[in-house]
Design an enzyme around this catalytic site. Structure first.
Site, PDB file in Angstrom:
ATOM      1  N   LYS A  83       0.828  -1.236  -0.548  1.00  0.00           N
ATOM      2  CA  LYS A  83      -0.170  -0.328  -0.228  1.00  0.00           C
ATOM      3  C   LYS A  83       0.826   0.828   0.393  1.00  0.00           C
ATOM      4  O   LYS A  83       1.951   1.178   0.373  1.00  0.00           O
ATOM      5  CB  LYS A  83      -0.502  -0.155   0.986  1.00  0.00           C
TER       6      LYS A  83
HETATM    7  C1  E4P Z   1      -8.065   1.128   4.183  1.00  0.00           C
HETATM    8  O1  E4P Z   1      -7.568   0.406   3.064  1.00  0.00           O
HETATM    9  C2  E4P Z   1      -8.147   2.329   4.443  1.00  0.00           C
HETATM   10  O2  E4P Z   1      -6.970   2.417   5.382  1.00  0.00           O
HETATM   11  C3  E4P Z   1      -8.957   2.520   6.068  1.00  0.00           C
HETATM   12  O3  E4P Z   1     -10.160   2.225   4.829  1.00  0.00           O
HETATM   13  C4  E4P Z   1      -9.471   3.586   6.385  1.00  0.00           C
HETATM   14  O4  E4P Z   1     -10.454   3.663   6.396  1.00  0.00           O
HETATM   15  P1  E4P Z   1     -11.428   4.910   7.829  1.00  0.00           P
HETATM   16  O5  E4P Z   1     -12.035   6.627   7.116  1.00  0.00           O
HETATM   17  O6  E4P Z   1     -12.119   4.662   8.867  1.00  0.00           O
HETATM   18  O7  E4P Z   1     -10.072   5.102   9.064  1.00  0.00           O
END
Ligand code: E4P
Length: 216
Positions: A83
């Site tokens: 990522k």
């Molecule tokens: C996924 O890859 C993201 O890191 C995640 O969905 C972020 O979610 P949040 O806005 O609830 O922290």
């Protein structure tokens, strides 16, 4: 639409994997912090439980260090998906890694133009954060619609991974728009099973069945 669990809690992942409906997992530095676990260990454990892509995020901001971190992360297991943030260095890293056969999830996407850049960089997944978008006064699902339109216009193969999902309506709209994947906290995924009429129906069927005195 594929379902990914947005968590680093191994017990929750195992419970969801047992449903047969889990296609992958996404983690981020905040979720690793919340788990209180060693990053490498927890990613290795998740990769052994889930067959699909498991996103593990780099924390460097410059391309050379991102590459070094990605090298370490992709050695953990074949299903690790690196990522990277949606920055010039992140996309440079994305291009290098996907060119080399690795899966890459470009994260922190908040505009359709950013998603266009991620596709041009060859991203496997792009993660638009719908919940955070809503929180800041925009419409997260409009963003998904715009990205779907652009990707279809040019037949980009980058998968739209709807992230920062907060509730079932986000999931429903993502499916209606034709997003490829959604990632949600386990509580949101379990919530999708629920309907008051399902519970009520089971209750009345079982009450009537008991009156028959039969067994199967
Ligand atoms: C996924 O890859 C993201 O890191 C995640 O969905 C972020 O979610 P949040 O806005 O609830 O922290």
């Amino acid at each position: 639409m594929k379902f990914f669990a947005d968590t680093a809690e191994i017990a929750d992942i195992k419970e969801l994997a047992a449903t047969g409906l889990l296609d992958g997992v996404t983690t981020n530095p905040s979720l690793i912090m919340k788990s209180g676990r060693d990053f490498h260990e927890v990613v290795k454990e998740i990769c052994a439980v889930v067959d699909g892509p498991v996103s593990a995020e780099v924390v460097a901001l410059d391309h050379p260090t991102m590459m070094k971190e990605a090298e370490k992360l992709r050695k953990i297991a074949d299903n690790v998906c690196i990522k990277v943030p949606l920055t010039p260095d992140g996309l440079k890293t994305c291009k290098a890694l996907t060119g080399d056969g690795s899966m890459v999830n470009v994260t922190l996407c908040f505009s359709a133009n950013q998603a266009l850049l991620a596709a041009k960089a060859g991203a496997t997944f792009v993660s638009p954060f719908v919940g955070r978008h809503d929180d800041n006064g925009w419409d997260g699902m409009e963003l998904i619609e715009a990205i779907r339109l652009i990707y279809d216009n040019y037949d980009y193969q980058t998968q739209i991974l709807v992230a920062s999902v907060r509730h079932g309506i986000h999931v429903l709209k993502a499916a209606e728009i034709g997003a490829d994947v959604m990632t949600a906290p386990p509580s949101v995924i379990w919530g999708l099973f629920k309907h008051v009429l399902t519970d009520k129906g089971i209750e009345s069927f079982l009450a009537d069945w008991a009156k028959t005195g039969q067994s199967i």
